[in-house]
Each structure stands twice: as structure tokens, then as C-alpha cells.
Design a protein around this motif. Structure first.
Motif, PDB file in Angstrom:
ATOM      1  N   LEU A 299       2.244   9.264  -5.502  1.00 28.79           N
ATOM      2  CA  LEU A 299       1.645  10.595  -5.328  1.00 28.79           C
ATOM      3  C   LEU A 299       2.722  11.648  -5.090  1.00 28.79           C
ATOM      4  O   LEU A 299       2.535  12.829  -5.366  1.00 28.79           O
ATOM      5  CB  LEU A 299       0.676  10.601  -4.140  1.00 28.79           C
ATOM      6  CG  LEU A 299      -0.578   9.755  -4.263  1.00 28.79           C
ATOM      7  CD1 LEU A 299      -1.307   9.687  -2.927  1.00 28.79           C
ATOM      8  CD2 LEU A 299      -1.479  10.334  -5.335  1.00 28.79           C
ATOM      9  N   TYR A 300       3.855  11.190  -4.554  1.00 21.98           N
ATOM     10  CA  TYR A 300       4.969  12.086  -4.251  1.00 21.98           C
ATOM     11  C   TYR A 300       6.094  11.952  -5.266  1.00 21.98           C
ATOM     12  O   TYR A 300       7.200  12.411  -5.031  1.00 21.98           O
ATOM     13  CB  TYR A 300       5.497  11.785  -2.844  1.00 21.98           C
ATOM     14  CG  TYR A 300       4.420  11.872  -1.795  1.00 21.98           C
ATOM     15  CD1 TYR A 300       3.939  13.101  -1.365  1.00 21.98           C
ATOM     16  CD2 TYR A 300       3.862  10.727  -1.249  1.00 21.98           C
ATOM     17  CE1 TYR A 300       2.932  13.185  -0.422  1.00 21.98           C
ATOM     18  CE2 TYR A 300       2.861  10.799  -0.293  1.00 21.98           C
ATOM     19  CZ  TYR A 300       2.405  12.037   0.111  1.00 21.98           C
ATOM     20  OH  TYR A 300       1.415  12.111   1.050  1.00 21.98           O
ATOM     21  N   GLY A 301       5.822  11.259  -6.377  1.00 25.04           N
ATOM     22  CA  GLY A 301       6.832  11.115  -7.419  1.00 25.04           C
ATOM     23  C   GLY A 301       7.866  10.046  -7.119  1.00 25.04           C
ATOM     24  O   GLY A 301       8.974  10.094  -7.630  1.00 25.04           O
ATOM     25  N   ILE A 302       7.511   9.086  -6.289  1.00 19.95           N
ATOM     26  CA  ILE A 302       8.435   8.021  -5.905  1.00 19.95           C
ATOM     27  C   ILE A 302       7.927   6.713  -6.505  1.00 19.95           C
ATOM     28  O   ILE A 302       6.754   6.385  -6.389  1.00 19.95           O
ATOM     29  CB  ILE A 302       8.528   7.913  -4.364  1.00 19.95           C
ATOM     30  CG1 ILE A 302       9.066   9.224  -3.796  1.00 19.95           C
ATOM     31  CG2 ILE A 302       9.397   6.738  -3.954  1.00 19.95           C
ATOM     32  CD1 ILE A 302       9.004   9.314  -2.299  1.00 19.95           C
ATOM     33  N   THR A 303       8.819   5.973  -7.151  1.00 17.52           N
ATOM     34  CA  THR A 303       8.415   4.727  -7.804  1.00 17.52           C
ATOM     35  C   THR A 303       8.008   3.685  -6.772  1.00 17.52           C
ATOM     36  O   THR A 303       8.401   3.748  -5.608  1.00 17.52           O
ATOM     37  CB  THR A 303       9.567   4.150  -8.653  1.00 17.52           C
ATOM     38  OG1 THR A 303      10.642   3.779  -7.781  1.00 17.52           O
ATOM     39  CG2 THR A 303      10.042   5.137  -9.704  1.00 17.52           C
TER      40      THR A 303
ATOM     41  N   LYS B 197       9.849  18.601  -2.699  1.00 15.02           N
ATOM     42  CA  LYS B 197       9.116  18.490  -3.967  1.00 15.02           C
ATOM     43  C   LYS B 197       8.428  19.798  -4.347  1.00 15.02           C
ATOM     44  O   LYS B 197       8.474  20.225  -5.500  1.00 15.02           O
ATOM     45  CB  LYS B 197       8.073  17.360  -3.886  1.00 15.02           C
ATOM     46  CG  LYS B 197       8.669  15.986  -3.739  1.00 15.02           C
ATOM     47  CD  LYS B 197       9.222  15.533  -5.047  1.00 15.02           C
ATOM     48  CE  LYS B 197       9.649  14.084  -4.977  1.00 15.02           C
ATOM     49  NZ  LYS B 197      10.179  13.627  -6.248  1.00 15.02           N
ATOM     50  N   TRP B 198       7.757  20.430  -3.376  1.00 16.38           N
ATOM     51  CA  TRP B 198       7.013  21.635  -3.690  1.00 16.38           C
ATOM     52  C   TRP B 198       7.922  22.815  -3.989  1.00 16.38           C
ATOM     53  O   TRP B 198       7.596  23.645  -4.830  1.00 16.38           O
ATOM     54  CB  TRP B 198       6.011  21.955  -2.583  1.00 16.38           C
ATOM     55  CG  TRP B 198       4.810  21.089  -2.738  1.00 16.38           C
ATOM     56  CD1 TRP B 198       4.679  19.802  -2.344  1.00 16.38           C
ATOM     57  CD2 TRP B 198       3.587  21.423  -3.377  1.00 16.38           C
ATOM     58  NE1 TRP B 198       3.437  19.318  -2.686  1.00 16.38           N
ATOM     59  CE2 TRP B 198       2.747  20.299  -3.322  1.00 16.38           C
ATOM     60  CE3 TRP B 198       3.119  22.588  -3.987  1.00 16.38           C
ATOM     61  CZ2 TRP B 198       1.470  20.295  -3.857  1.00 16.38           C
ATOM     62  CZ3 TRP B 198       1.837  22.573  -4.507  1.00 16.38           C
ATOM     63  CH2 TRP B 198       1.032  21.438  -4.450  1.00 16.38           C
ATOM     64  N   ARG B 199       9.058  22.924  -3.312  1.00 18.92           N
ATOM     65  CA  ARG B 199       9.986  24.035  -3.595  1.00 18.92           C
ATOM     66  C   ARG B 199      10.464  23.980  -5.044  1.00 18.92           C
ATOM     67  O   ARG B 199      10.561  25.010  -5.703  1.00 18.92           O
ATOM     68  CB  ARG B 199      11.191  24.000  -2.656  1.00 18.92           C
ATOM     69  CG  ARG B 199      10.902  24.361  -1.240  1.00 18.92           C
ATOM     70  CD  ARG B 199      10.832  25.853  -1.040  1.00 18.92           C
ATOM     71  NE  ARG B 199      10.728  26.112   0.394  1.00 18.92           N
ATOM     72  CZ  ARG B 199      10.059  27.102   0.904  1.00 18.92           C
ATOM     73  NH1 ARG B 199       9.428  27.965   0.137  1.00 18.92           N
ATOM     74  NH2 ARG B 199      10.006  27.266   2.202  1.00 18.92           N
TER      75      ARG B 199
ATOM     76  N   SER C 139       0.830  -1.203   0.000  1.00 13.86           N
ATOM     77  CA  SER C 139       0.000   0.000   0.000  1.00 13.86           C
ATOM     78  C   SER C 139       0.867   1.258   0.000  1.00 13.86           C
ATOM     79  O   SER C 139       0.614   2.204  -0.757  1.00 13.86           O
ATOM     80  CB  SER C 139      -0.929  -0.009   1.216  1.00 13.86           C
ATOM     81  OG  SER C 139      -1.755   1.132   1.216  1.00 13.86           O
ATOM     82  N   LEU C 140       1.909   1.260   0.829  1.00 18.57           N
ATOM     83  CA  LEU C 140       2.853   2.387   0.839  1.00 18.57           C
ATOM     84  C   LEU C 140       3.470   2.577  -0.545  1.00 18.57           C
ATOM     85  O   LEU C 140       3.534   3.702  -1.057  1.00 18.57           O
ATOM     86  CB  LEU C 140       3.989   2.120   1.834  1.00 18.57           C
ATOM     87  CG  LEU C 140       3.807   2.536   3.264  1.00 18.57           C
ATOM     88  CD1 LEU C 140       4.938   1.978   4.129  1.00 18.57           C
ATOM     89  CD2 LEU C 140       3.765   4.039   3.381  1.00 18.57           C
ATOM     90  N   ALA C 141       3.932   1.470  -1.114  1.00 14.15           N
ATOM     91  CA  ALA C 141       4.601   1.534  -2.417  1.00 14.15           C
ATOM     92  C   ALA C 141       3.679   2.107  -3.490  1.00 14.15           C
ATOM     93  O   ALA C 141       4.097   2.945  -4.300  1.00 14.15           O
ATOM     94  CB  ALA C 141       5.081   0.141  -2.825  1.00 14.15           C
ATOM     95  N   GLN C 142       2.432   1.683  -3.496  1.00 16.78           N
ATOM     96  CA  GLN C 142       1.494   2.161  -4.507  1.00 16.78           C
ATOM     97  C   GLN C 142       1.156   3.639  -4.322  1.00 16.78           C
ATOM     98  O   GLN C 142       0.951   4.355  -5.293  1.00 16.78           O
ATOM     99  CB  GLN C 142       0.225   1.318  -4.486  1.00 16.78           C
ATOM    100  CG  GLN C 142       0.447  -0.087  -4.997  1.00 16.78           C
ATOM    101  CD  GLN C 142      -0.781  -0.961  -4.810  1.00 16.78           C
ATOM    102  OE1 GLN C 142      -1.835  -0.513  -4.392  1.00 16.78           O
ATOM    103  NE2 GLN C 142      -0.622  -2.251  -5.124  1.00 16.78           N
TER     104      GLN C 142
ATOM    105  N   ASP D 293      18.290  11.420  -0.479  1.00 14.29           N
ATOM    106  CA  ASP D 293      18.081  12.779  -0.978  1.00 14.29           C
ATOM    107  C   ASP D 293      16.767  13.363  -0.468  1.00 14.29           C
ATOM    108  O   ASP D 293      16.662  14.564  -0.244  1.00 14.29           O
ATOM    109  CB  ASP D 293      18.099  12.811  -2.512  1.00 14.29           C
ATOM    110  CG  ASP D 293      19.473  12.544  -3.093  1.00 14.29           C
ATOM    111  OD1 ASP D 293      20.480  12.587  -2.345  1.00 14.29           O
ATOM    112  OD2 ASP D 293      19.543  12.265  -4.311  1.00 14.29           O
ATOM    113  N   LEU D 294      15.781  12.508  -0.300  1.00 13.88           N
ATOM    114  CA  LEU D 294      14.475  12.938   0.195  1.00 13.88           C
ATOM    115  C   LEU D 294      14.405  12.940   1.728  1.00 13.88           C
ATOM    116  O   LEU D 294      13.359  13.224   2.302  1.00 13.88           O
ATOM    117  CB  LEU D 294      13.373  12.029  -0.370  1.00 13.88           C
ATOM    118  CG  LEU D 294      13.191  12.102  -1.875  1.00 13.88           C
ATOM    119  CD1 LEU D 294      12.277  10.986  -2.359  1.00 13.88           C
ATOM    120  CD2 LEU D 294      12.653  13.461  -2.284  1.00 13.88           C
TER     121      LEU D 294
END
Length: 180
Positions: A24-28, A104-106, A17-20, A70-71
Motif C-alpha cells: 500500500l506504501y509502495g514497498i515490496t 511518499k506523499w511529498r 501480514s505486514l509484508a502483504q 531511505d524511508l
């Protein structure tokens, strides 16, 4: 099904569920699975142990860990007696979200504001040019108003991100006290 299998099934459900939802945050999904694995693992893990657990190549695992670092979702840790690089995830989801959100937003805010400011300059040139037709000037004025509105929005969004980075947001929406 024995207790160990039940435990693993419950973990795997959450990891998937986390992976899917990480996209939304641009993470595969594969990076999301890695984060989920690290979240449910109490001890720091080496790239080899992550690779074996997830069935990914060491190169892919290294790239994924670097992205999570990096994140600011994963950190390298030192363990006495170990020569391998070891990693663990942050268990503070509030901080993880605010870091991820801010990073991400910056990037998006900066890119959009840069494009808007460049367009405003070009539109202003059209308005200042005596040879520009009345029709084009009217459209340029309308576009300028839209872009000024957009800049106000991005100013607000910057202030929202500031409130996450300063943790002021928690004054308005307090964190739940229970933490792992």
C-alpha cells in the motif's frame, strides 16, 4: 507443537501480514518481510544474518536495507566489538508512518503540482492567443477551473503532510500511550 514453534508461528503470521500490506506504501513484500523480521528481533542484525534468516541474496538484502533506511524505517547501529554493519528497525510506528507517509506523499504532490502548473501555463497561452477557436477556449477555461481546484487540493494535502511532519496531527488524533 512446542512453545518455540508457537511463538515463531505467531511472529510469522504478523510478518506475512505486514509484508502483504506494505505494498500500500509502495514497498515490496520481500522488503516488508525484512522489516517484520527486524521488528521482532531484539538485537541488531547484520546483512549476513538477515540473508540467512530470509533466504535472500546478500545483494538483494543490501538493496532492501538501503530502501528501508531511505524511508527511515531502519537505521544502522554501532555495536562495540563488531566490525559488521548492523541494522535495527524503528519501533515507533507512529514516527515510521509519518516519515513514510511524508516522503511518499511529498514526491507525489510535487510531481502532480509541477504537471498542473505546466498545463495551466499552456492553457493560459491558448486563452491569450487570438487565433484560438471559441470552442477550444471554452474547454481550456473549464480545464483551468478543474486544475485550480486540484491545486487547492494539493495545497490542503501539503498542509496535511506538514501536520504529520510537525507532529501537530497528534493534537487532533492522539497516540495511544502504550509503546514497546
Amino acid at each position: 507443537m512446542n512453545d518455540s514453534e508457537k511463538l515463531q508461528r505467531a511472529r510469522n503470521r504478523c510478518i506475512e501480514s505486514l509484508a502483504q500490506n506494505m505494498n500500500l506504501y509502495g514497498i515490496t513484500e520481500s522488503i516488508g518481510r525484512l522489516y517484520g523480521l527486524l521488528y521482532f528481533t531484539d538485537e541488531p542484525m547484520s546483512l549476513d544474518s538477515m540473508k540467512d534468516e530470509l533466504g535472500m541474496s546478500k545483494t538483494s538484502m543490501s538493496t532492501s536495507v538501503r530502501q528501508l533506511q531511505d524511508l527511515q524505517m531502519v537505521e544502522k547501529v554501532w555495536v562495540k566489538g563488531s566490525r559488521k554493519d548492523l541494522y535495527q528497525c524503528s519501533h515507533d510506528w507512529y514516527q515510521t508512518f509519518t516519515d513514510l507517509f511524508s516522503i511518499k506523499w511529498r514526491v507525489g504532490i510535487s510531481a502532480n503540482m509541477s504537471a498542473i502548473n505546466k498545463s495551466i501555463s499552456e492553457l493560459q497561452e491558448l486563452l491569450d492567443e487570438p487565433k484560438t477557436s471559441t470552442q477550444i477556449k471554452e474547454e481550456a477555461k473549464a480545464d483551468l477551473e478543474k486544475l485550480k481546484y486540484a491545486l487547492n487540493y494539493y495545497d490542503w494535502l501539503n498542509r496535511l503532510v506538514d501536520s504529520f511532519e510537525s507532529r501537530e496531527i497528534f493534537n487532533f488524533i492522539p497516540k495511544v500511550k502504550d509503546t514497546p
